[in-house]
Write an enzyme that holds these catalytic residues in place. Sequence first.
Site, PDB file in Angstrom:
ATOM      1  N   SER A 118     -11.235   8.885  33.643  1.00  0.00           N
ATOM      2  CA  SER A 118     -11.819  10.214  33.809  1.00  0.00           C
ATOM      3  C   SER A 118     -13.306  10.165  33.478  1.00  0.00           C
ATOM      4  O   SER A 118     -13.715   9.512  32.528  1.00  0.00           O
ATOM      5  CB  SER A 118     -11.131  11.233  32.906  1.00  0.00           C
ATOM      6  OG  SER A 118     -11.774  12.495  33.019  1.00  0.00           O
ATOM      7  N   LYS A 161      -3.333  10.524  32.499  1.00  0.00           N
ATOM      8  CA  LYS A 161      -4.452  10.972  33.343  1.00  0.00           C
ATOM      9  C   LYS A 161      -4.030  12.150  34.224  1.00  0.00           C
ATOM     10  O   LYS A 161      -4.798  13.091  34.438  1.00  0.00           O
ATOM     11  CB  LYS A 161      -4.945   9.807  34.212  1.00  0.00           C
ATOM     12  CG  LYS A 161      -6.033  10.192  35.230  1.00  0.00           C
ATOM     13  CD  LYS A 161      -7.237  10.865  34.571  1.00  0.00           C
ATOM     14  CE  LYS A 161      -8.459  10.914  35.465  1.00  0.00           C
ATOM     15  NZ  LYS A 161      -8.285  11.566  36.745  1.00  0.00           N
ATOM     16  N   HIS A 166      -3.980  15.187  32.093  1.00  0.00           N
ATOM     17  CA  HIS A 166      -5.393  15.477  31.825  1.00  0.00           C
ATOM     18  C   HIS A 166      -5.975  16.320  32.950  1.00  0.00           C
ATOM     19  O   HIS A 166      -6.670  17.313  32.722  1.00  0.00           O
ATOM     20  CB  HIS A 166      -6.168  14.157  31.685  1.00  0.00           C
ATOM     21  CG  HIS A 166      -7.651  14.262  31.854  1.00  0.00           C
ATOM     22  ND1 HIS A 166      -8.255  14.464  33.085  1.00  0.00           N
ATOM     23  CD2 HIS A 166      -8.674  14.181  30.965  1.00  0.00           C
ATOM     24  CE1 HIS A 166      -9.566  14.520  32.938  1.00  0.00           C
ATOM     25  NE2 HIS A 166      -9.851  14.342  31.668  1.00  0.00           N
ATOM     26  N   ASN A 167      -5.692  15.939  34.206  1.00  0.00           N
ATOM     27  CA  ASN A 167      -6.221  16.678  35.343  1.00  0.00           C
ATOM     28  C   ASN A 167      -5.612  18.069  35.438  1.00  0.00           C
ATOM     29  O   ASN A 167      -6.269  19.015  35.866  1.00  0.00           O
ATOM     30  CB  ASN A 167      -5.981  15.901  36.636  1.00  0.00           C
ATOM     31  CG  ASN A 167      -6.950  14.739  36.790  1.00  0.00           C
ATOM     32  OD1 ASN A 167      -7.499  14.238  35.820  1.00  0.00           O
ATOM     33  ND2 ASN A 167      -7.161  14.299  38.018  1.00  0.00           N
ATOM     34  N   GLU A 210      -7.457  20.090  33.112  1.00  0.00           N
ATOM     35  CA  GLU A 210      -8.765  20.314  33.738  1.00  0.00           C
ATOM     36  C   GLU A 210      -8.709  21.491  34.722  1.00  0.00           C
ATOM     37  O   GLU A 210      -9.595  22.353  34.727  1.00  0.00           O
ATOM     38  CB  GLU A 210      -9.198  19.042  34.448  1.00  0.00           C
ATOM     39  CG  GLU A 210     -10.496  19.084  35.189  1.00  0.00           C
ATOM     40  CD  GLU A 210     -10.734  17.781  35.952  1.00  0.00           C
ATOM     41  OE1 GLU A 210     -10.989  17.850  37.173  1.00  0.00           O
ATOM     42  OE2 GLU A 210     -10.649  16.707  35.333  1.00  0.00           O
TER      43      GLU A 210
END
Length: 467
Positions: A127, A181, A184-185, A188
């Site tokens: 990221s 990940k 995480h997105n 986001e």
Amino acid sequence: MFNTIGVIGLGVMGSNIALNMASKGEQVAVYNYTRDLTDQLIAKLDRQSLNPYYEIQEFVQSLETPRKIFLMVTAGKPIDSVIHSLLPHLEAGDIIMDGGNSHYEDTERRYDELKAKGIQYLGIGISGGEVGALKGPSIMPGGDKEAYEKVAPILTKIAAQVEGVPCCIYIGPKGAGHFVKMVHNGIEYADMQLIAEAYTFLREKLLLEVHEIADIFETWNKGELKSYLIEITAEILRKKDEVTGLPLIDLILDKAGQKGTGKWTSMQAIDNGIPASIITESLFARYISALKEERVNAEKILTGPKNVEQNLDKNEWIDYIRQALYMGKVCAYSQGFTQYKMTSELFSWDLPLENIALIFRGGCIIRAEFLNVISESYQAQPNLANLLISPYFAEKLIDYQIGLRKVVCEGINSGISFPCLSSSLTYYDSYRTGNSNANLLQAQRDYFGAHTYQRRDLAGVYHTNWK
């Protein structure tokens, strides 16, 4: 001299990762399926240790053993194709690393297939966008720990550094790195939508000019809301269009795109019974934004509430929206970390939640000041069920709920859509409700489907003939 690592895929991210590695002293072999991107990258160089190759066999043979190959290729079939082209030239013990946004289940499949052939495979979440790739991203490696330890000296060098500590740790087995990940997105997505809703309130309810809102975000970025996304929002709002001189934000079409990771996060949560409502609402907000033509037509037909004009105290309401945004962000991160915790238990991954929060502090898109507090919360209570009930955040949310409630109610009364702010409030209220209305749902299920129910006062499972 053999190259210490090879990079395949020289788009923006791949090129910058390769340049990052070279700048840290690695001898890097680079290869791209088409020659043009290789030539473009080499043309930029100024005495850096990048060596171009135009045949896959020569590329592989240039690497020291065990070979370390970093893929920065579009997720899906292109990765399978590259792996297929590499296999005839590899030997047992060689390591392939996928640094793209692959679905974690694809990573697990590839891991199993390659392990059977003696090839080690790491799924590596990255990221930070193109700047992070060049200057230091947050790195989330998953796979065999033995394989990670062989590449760790390189990965920890190219990662972002916070207080001298690299934003790179071993995440867990098989697809754990890409899973972290992915979520995480999802966080986001939610964080971005919450910020957009705060901007909407400041613009449409408080009638502030764009430059005034930029000042507010800049001020917020000096306090507990400090984060990368708050920082860039202030910069975005200050940008003027070179042709018209108007704020550029006012000329950008309101249709948001998405590349799949937010959807994958929601689908995984739904499949495994994990409440990720804020993340999912942020995804749906992007979907409805894509219906631009329909929305323009509906605006001519459907009306909102009448007579909602009122004078709001600007300073008072700016602080309410600050509280609302902070609380929404905490709720969104709580859902993401709950998804980590519940999935880790489901797959026996033992995800290091306190350290995941720390590696998000540098390089990555969701880096934020309160990640330190998140890490400290899991250090103090390793089995913490939810961040909402950690002492620090519980005290904050109890105090800040008034701001969120006022902003959501004002939005509803004014006909403004706040999908993530309202979902954050619903999540908070649902989670703190010891006795919910689900007893009625279960009674309905038993009535029409004989699905049975449990009782509060007696052990066992029951069914009633409701007629």
